[in-house]
Design a protein around this motif. Structure first.
Motif, short mmCIF file in Angstrom:
data_model
loop_
_atom_site.label_atom_id
_atom_site.label_comp_id
_atom_site.label_asym_id
_atom_site.label_seq_id
_atom_site.Cartn_x
_atom_site.Cartn_y
_atom_site.Cartn_z
N ASP A 27 0.86 -1.17 0.00
CA ASP A 27 0.00 0.00 0.00
C ASP A 27 0.90 1.22 0.00
O ASP A 27 2.02 1.17 0.52
CB ASP A 27 -0.89 0.02 1.26
CG ASP A 27 -1.87 -1.14 1.27
OD1 ASP A 27 -2.51 -1.39 0.23
OD2 ASP A 27 -1.99 -1.79 2.33
N GLU A 38 -4.21 4.31 8.18
CA GLU A 38 -4.17 2.99 7.56
C GLU A 38 -3.50 1.96 8.46
O GLU A 38 -3.97 0.83 8.58
CB GLU A 38 -3.46 3.05 6.21
CG GLU A 38 -4.20 3.86 5.16
CD GLU A 38 -5.60 3.32 4.87
OE1 GLU A 38 -5.75 2.09 4.71
OE2 GLU A 38 -6.54 4.14 4.84
N LYS A 41 -5.76 0.92 11.32
CA LYS A 41 -6.86 0.06 10.85
C LYS A 41 -6.38 -1.36 10.63
O LYS A 41 -7.02 -2.31 11.06
CB LYS A 41 -7.45 0.60 9.54
CG LYS A 41 -8.49 1.66 9.71
CD LYS A 41 -9.25 1.88 8.43
CE LYS A 41 -8.54 2.88 7.57
NZ LYS A 41 -9.26 3.26 6.36
N GLN A 42 -5.27 -1.48 9.91
CA GLN A 42 -4.70 -2.80 9.61
C GLN A 42 -3.18 -2.66 9.59
O GLN A 42 -2.60 -2.27 8.58
CB GLN A 42 -5.20 -3.31 8.28
CG GLN A 42 -4.72 -4.71 8.01
CD GLN A 42 -5.49 -5.35 6.87
OE1 GLN A 42 -6.39 -4.77 6.28
NE2 GLN A 42 -5.13 -6.57 6.56
N PRO A 44 0.49 -2.93 8.96
CA PRO A 44 1.33 -3.68 8.02
C PRO A 44 2.46 -4.36 8.79
O PRO A 44 2.80 -3.95 9.90
CB PRO A 44 1.87 -2.60 7.09
CG PRO A 44 1.88 -1.36 7.93
CD PRO A 44 0.71 -1.49 8.86
N ASP A 45 3.04 -5.38 8.20
CA ASP A 45 4.18 -6.03 8.84
C ASP A 45 5.39 -5.10 8.83
O ASP A 45 6.13 -5.03 9.81
CB ASP A 45 4.52 -7.34 8.13
CG ASP A 45 3.42 -8.37 8.30
OD1 ASP A 45 2.86 -8.47 9.41
OD2 ASP A 45 3.11 -9.08 7.33
#
Length: 145
Positions: A27, A38, A41-42, A44-45
């Motif tokens: 993303d 972002e 919300k989720q 990222p690794d």
């Protein structure tokens, strides 16, 4: 996630990451506010995070807000900047950028790179931050382009 306000830089990072890690989802956001929203919300690794972004929320503030938002284990952040290694603002002016963060926030930072950086070292840091072995494909990439 790539948080970088210069589209050409973000595209280059994405191209190299996709070449080395073709199964990864990437993303892109251009603002600090977008990176925080972002990631909360989720998460990222891995997050490649520029210090200077396209809004009033800089990369270091992104890290602070992620920590304040409860993120502790991920994302593993790779900080990038064209501003040099020494901070010209913040509580510890003249010290390395990462030292502007408190000791807890620094645990999110996996690596720091000044632009321009070598792609081998950068992609190796991305692999390490993701907790995966460094793919042999990295050897196919010219290191300083």
């Amino acid at each position: 996630m790539i948080a970088e306000d210069h589209k050409e830089t973000a595209d280059a990072i994405a191209d190299f990451v996709r070449f080395v890690f073709p199964d990864w989802t990437l993303d892109h956001v251009a603002t600090g506010k977008g990176a925080v929203e972002e990631a909360l919300k989720q998460p990222p690794d891995v997050m490649v995070l520029d210090i200077a972004l396209a809004d009033e929320v800089n990369g270091l503030e992104v890290i602070k807000k992620l920590w304040e938002g409860g993120l502790r284990d991920k994302p593993r952040v790779i900080v990038i900047t064209a501003l040099g290694n020494k901070a010209f603002r913040g509580p510890r002016t003249g010290r390395p950028w990462v030292e502007q963060l408190n000791e807890h926030e620094r645990t999110l930072v996996a690596a720091f790179f000044e632009k321009p950086y070598g792609w081998h070292a950068f992609l190796t840091a991305v692999a390490k931050a993701a907790g995966v072995d460094t793919p042999d494909k990295i050897k196919l990439i010219p290191d300083n382009e």
